[in-house]
Design a protein around this motif. Sequence first.
Motif, PDB file in Angstrom:
ATOM      1  N   GLU A   1       7.197  -2.875  -6.350  1.00  0.00           N
ATOM      2  CA  GLU A   1       6.182  -1.856  -5.958  1.00  0.00           C
ATOM      3  C   GLU A   1       5.565  -1.800  -4.837  1.00  0.00           C
ATOM      4  O   GLU A   1       5.147  -0.884  -4.277  1.00  0.00           O
ATOM      5  CB  GLU A   1       5.404  -1.832  -7.257  1.00  0.00           C
ATOM      6  CG  GLU A   1       4.301  -0.493  -7.350  1.00  0.00           C
ATOM      7  CD  GLU A   1       3.292  -0.799  -8.523  1.00  0.00           C
ATOM      8  OE1 GLU A   1       3.010  -1.758  -9.083  1.00  0.00           O
ATOM      9  OE2 GLU A   1       2.658  -0.089  -8.703  1.00  0.00           O
TER      10      GLU A   1
ATOM     11  N   TYR B   1       4.891   1.277  -1.807  1.00  0.00           N
ATOM     12  CA  TYR B   1       3.410   1.815  -1.255  1.00  0.00           C
ATOM     13  C   TYR B   1       3.697   1.539   0.324  1.00  0.00           C
ATOM     14  O   TYR B   1       2.917   2.459   1.058  1.00  0.00           O
ATOM     15  CB  TYR B   1       2.231   1.060  -1.738  1.00  0.00           C
ATOM     16  CG  TYR B   1       2.135   1.178  -3.265  1.00  0.00           C
ATOM     17  CD1 TYR B   1       2.122   2.301  -3.726  1.00  0.00           C
ATOM     18  CD2 TYR B   1       2.087   0.286  -4.138  1.00  0.00           C
ATOM     19  CE1 TYR B   1       1.962   2.780  -4.929  1.00  0.00           C
ATOM     20  CE2 TYR B   1       1.827   0.742  -5.587  1.00  0.00           C
ATOM     21  CZ  TYR B   1       1.823   1.785  -6.052  1.00  0.00           C
ATOM     22  OH  TYR B   1       1.797   2.154  -7.319  1.00  0.00           O
TER      23      TYR B   1
ATOM     24  N   ILE C   1       2.469   9.398   0.251  1.00  0.00           N
ATOM     25  CA  ILE C   1       1.658   9.390  -0.884  1.00  0.00           C
ATOM     26  C   ILE C   1       0.406  10.154  -0.732  1.00  0.00           C
ATOM     27  O   ILE C   1      -0.153  11.356  -1.373  1.00  0.00           O
ATOM     28  CB  ILE C   1       1.270   8.245  -1.661  1.00  0.00           C
ATOM     29  CG1 ILE C   1       2.577   7.511  -2.120  1.00  0.00           C
ATOM     30  CG2 ILE C   1       0.167   8.131  -2.614  1.00  0.00           C
ATOM     31  CD1 ILE C   1       2.619   6.052  -2.318  1.00  0.00           C
TER      32      ILE C   1
ATOM     33  N   GLU D   1      -9.183   2.826 -10.369  1.00  0.00           N
ATOM     34  CA  GLU D   1      -7.954   2.200 -10.675  1.00  0.00           C
ATOM     35  C   GLU D   1      -8.222   1.315 -11.729  1.00  0.00           C
ATOM     36  O   GLU D   1      -9.239   0.755 -12.122  1.00  0.00           O
ATOM     37  CB  GLU D   1      -7.745   1.248  -9.351  1.00  0.00           C
ATOM     38  CG  GLU D   1      -6.713   0.375  -9.576  1.00  0.00           C
ATOM     39  CD  GLU D   1      -6.077  -0.630  -8.577  1.00  0.00           C
ATOM     40  OE1 GLU D   1      -6.827  -0.782  -7.428  1.00  0.00           O
ATOM     41  OE2 GLU D   1      -4.949  -1.142  -8.722  1.00  0.00           O
TER      42      GLU D   1
ATOM     43  N   LYS E   1      -2.971  -4.189  -4.193  1.00  0.00           N
ATOM     44  CA  LYS E   1      -1.970  -3.037  -4.039  1.00  0.00           C
ATOM     45  C   LYS E   1      -2.913  -1.851  -3.386  1.00  0.00           C
ATOM     46  O   LYS E   1      -2.191  -1.138  -2.560  1.00  0.00           O
ATOM     47  CB  LYS E   1      -1.448  -2.689  -5.492  1.00  0.00           C
ATOM     48  CG  LYS E   1      -0.205  -3.485  -5.643  1.00  0.00           C
ATOM     49  CD  LYS E   1       0.370  -3.221  -6.945  1.00  0.00           C
ATOM     50  CE  LYS E   1       1.489  -4.378  -7.472  1.00  0.00           C
ATOM     51  NZ  LYS E   1       1.870  -4.384  -8.683  1.00  0.00           N
TER      52      LYS E   1
ATOM     53  N   PHE F   1      -5.442   5.484 -10.262  1.00  0.00           N
ATOM     54  CA  PHE F   1      -4.407   4.758  -9.638  1.00  0.00           C
ATOM     55  C   PHE F   1      -4.107   3.669 -10.610  1.00  0.00           C
ATOM     56  O   PHE F   1      -5.076   2.872 -10.925  1.00  0.00           O
ATOM     57  CB  PHE F   1      -4.794   4.010  -8.157  1.00  0.00           C
ATOM     58  CG  PHE F   1      -3.886   3.224  -7.648  1.00  0.00           C
ATOM     59  CD1 PHE F   1      -2.678   3.658  -7.715  1.00  0.00           C
ATOM     60  CD2 PHE F   1      -4.345   2.029  -6.982  1.00  0.00           C
ATOM     61  CE1 PHE F   1      -1.699   2.686  -6.852  1.00  0.00           C
ATOM     62  CE2 PHE F   1      -3.205   1.083  -6.367  1.00  0.00           C
ATOM     63  CZ  PHE F   1      -2.091   1.388  -6.285  1.00  0.00           C
TER      64      PHE F   1
ATOM     65  N   PRO G   1      -1.255   1.007 -11.034  1.00  0.00           N
ATOM     66  CA  PRO G   1      -0.200   0.491 -10.510  1.00  0.00           C
ATOM     67  C   PRO G   1       0.206  -0.840 -11.538  1.00  0.00           C
ATOM     68  O   PRO G   1      -0.277  -1.031 -12.649  1.00  0.00           O
ATOM     69  CB  PRO G   1      -0.491  -0.104  -9.392  1.00  0.00           C
ATOM     70  CG  PRO G   1      -2.021  -0.591  -9.771  1.00  0.00           C
ATOM     71  CD  PRO G   1      -2.608   0.265 -10.306  1.00  0.00           C
TER      72      PRO G   1
ATOM     73  N   SER H   1       2.800  -1.354 -13.474  1.00  0.00           N
ATOM     74  CA  SER H   1       3.485  -0.847 -14.940  1.00  0.00           C
ATOM     75  C   SER H   1       2.584  -1.500 -15.931  1.00  0.00           C
ATOM     76  O   SER H   1       3.153  -1.632 -17.018  1.00  0.00           O
ATOM     77  CB  SER H   1       4.913  -1.601 -15.026  1.00  0.00           C
ATOM     78  OG  SER H   1       5.590  -0.632 -15.872  1.00  0.00           O
TER      79      SER H   1
ATOM     80  N   ILE I   1      -1.590   8.215  -9.662  1.00  0.00           N
ATOM     81  CA  ILE I   1      -0.347   7.565  -8.947  1.00  0.00           C
ATOM     82  C   ILE I   1      -0.147   6.384 -10.052  1.00  0.00           C
ATOM     83  O   ILE I   1      -1.043   5.680 -10.051  1.00  0.00           O
ATOM     84  CB  ILE I   1      -0.939   6.931  -7.560  1.00  0.00           C
ATOM     85  CG1 ILE I   1      -1.252   8.066  -6.702  1.00  0.00           C
ATOM     86  CG2 ILE I   1       0.192   6.173  -7.055  1.00  0.00           C
ATOM     87  CD1 ILE I   1      -2.195   7.510  -5.455  1.00  0.00           C
TER      88      ILE I   1
ATOM     89  N   GLY J   1       2.456   3.319 -11.590  1.00  0.00           N
ATOM     90  CA  GLY J   1       3.757   2.311 -11.306  1.00  0.00           C
ATOM     91  C   GLY J   1       4.300   2.317 -12.433  1.00  0.00           C
ATOM     92  O   GLY J   1       3.718   1.752 -13.585  1.00  0.00           O
TER      93      GLY J   1
ATOM     94  N   THR K   1      11.054   5.812  -5.429  1.00  0.00           N
ATOM     95  CA  THR K   1      11.666   4.452  -5.991  1.00  0.00           C
ATOM     96  C   THR K   1      12.240   3.466  -4.949  1.00  0.00           C
ATOM     97  O   THR K   1      12.163   4.129  -3.444  1.00  0.00           O
ATOM     98  CB  THR K   1      12.745   4.789  -7.231  1.00  0.00           C
ATOM     99  OG1 THR K   1      13.349   3.615  -7.734  1.00  0.00           O
ATOM    100  CG2 THR K   1      14.016   5.562  -6.517  1.00  0.00           C
TER     101      THR K   1
ATOM    102  N   VAL L   1       7.422   5.039  -8.599  1.00  0.00           N
ATOM    103  CA  VAL L   1       5.983   5.476  -8.395  1.00  0.00           C
ATOM    104  C   VAL L   1       6.120   6.788  -8.934  1.00  0.00           C
ATOM    105  O   VAL L   1       6.534   7.750  -7.904  1.00  0.00           O
ATOM    106  CB  VAL L   1       5.535   4.990  -7.204  1.00  0.00           C
ATOM    107  CG1 VAL L   1       4.099   5.784  -7.051  1.00  0.00           C
ATOM    108  CG2 VAL L   1       5.401   3.510  -7.015  1.00  0.00           C
TER     109      VAL L   1
END
Length: 330
Positions: free
Chosen positions: A72, A76, A83, A95, A103, A168, A170, A172, A200, A202, A316, A324
């Motif tokens: 991931e 980025y 992005i 986030e 990240k 955001f 990220p 997963s 965004i 992940g 990807t 993402v």
Amino acid sequence: MRPSERKKPEFVPDNFRFVSLDKGGDIDFSEVISGLKKTPKSVSPKFLYDARGSELFQLICTTDAYYPTRTERDIYQRRATAIAAEVGPDTIVIEFGPGDMSKVRLLLEVLRPQTYIGVDVSAAQLEDAGRALAADFLWLEVLAICGDFGPSAMLEKYLPSSGQRVAFFPGSTIGNFDPDAARQFLQGMREMLGSGGVVIVGVDLQKPAIVLDGAYNDPEGYTRAFNLNLLTRLNRELGSNFDERRFRHKAYYSERLGRVEMHLVSVIEQQVRIGEHTISFQPGETIHTESSWKYTQDGFTKLAIQAGFKVKRFLTDEQSWFGVFILLAN
Ligand code: SAH
Ligand code: AVI
């Protein structure tokens, strides 16, 4: 030296604020008891993250076996400009579960938001990471909110009134929700963002079981320690008497369900005390401590559409191991 043992720096930048929601990062006694009284037994994965749990998660991320973090990050690093072009200017970045905030650092210079808000249950790591972020990006307002990110309506009062809201999510971490809960969570995010809001997110993708089994059974033993640390935390914070030597780590990919399951297996028949409660275990009986759902590109796209988004962009890696998704709220 562990991050939690570090002496707190004296310097608190003017652009940094830390607030705690209702229960902050505390473990909830009644939630734990009700999970342990269910059949099969379970404990929410959010309780894996005390200070030591967060350190162990960071160690997991350094292993060869645990591919999601480096895969991931690489997306980025390579695609930050693309992005930013999808997201646009004058933003507030919120986030969910930022962990060490490494990240978002990969995107800040291109996104150039006015405000960054990180919401996480892991209090010590959140405060350290937020303060360091504010010190390194003095042009950015940084707000660290300690608490469960589930009820996202609770965040409303902390959000500036102007600026395009960007969520955001990220790591997963969305895969730690069951799909129905993930859909509901995205719906809540949709409400918070308003029309035109961007996410965004992940998402770890389905792949051969041998890779997934390896990722959750690293030879270094960090995932095992991360899982067993839950019992140490329960003993310390809830006064239970789990004996970590009487449980073992188990994690495997269920191809049928499309998820990795992580369990603590009782190696003998035993009884454990928590406050007034006694919990009995048969040999081989488990506490389900985490699910990590793995999606296909189509499967996650359907979920996002049902939650009120359209997919603006999907990024990807070469092996299509991690995705993402950039979502736009209808
Ligand atoms: N985003 C980081 C960390 C992922 S680990 C990365 O990609 O590396 C998951 C993070 O989410 C941890 O920091 C954990 O404390 C936080 N977390 C998990 N469940 C949570 C919840 N329900 N509410 C708030 N934070 C949560
Ligand atoms: C944060 N979360 C997405 C990680 C995962 O892969 O489910 C946590 C983790 N559990 C075991 N290893 C890593």
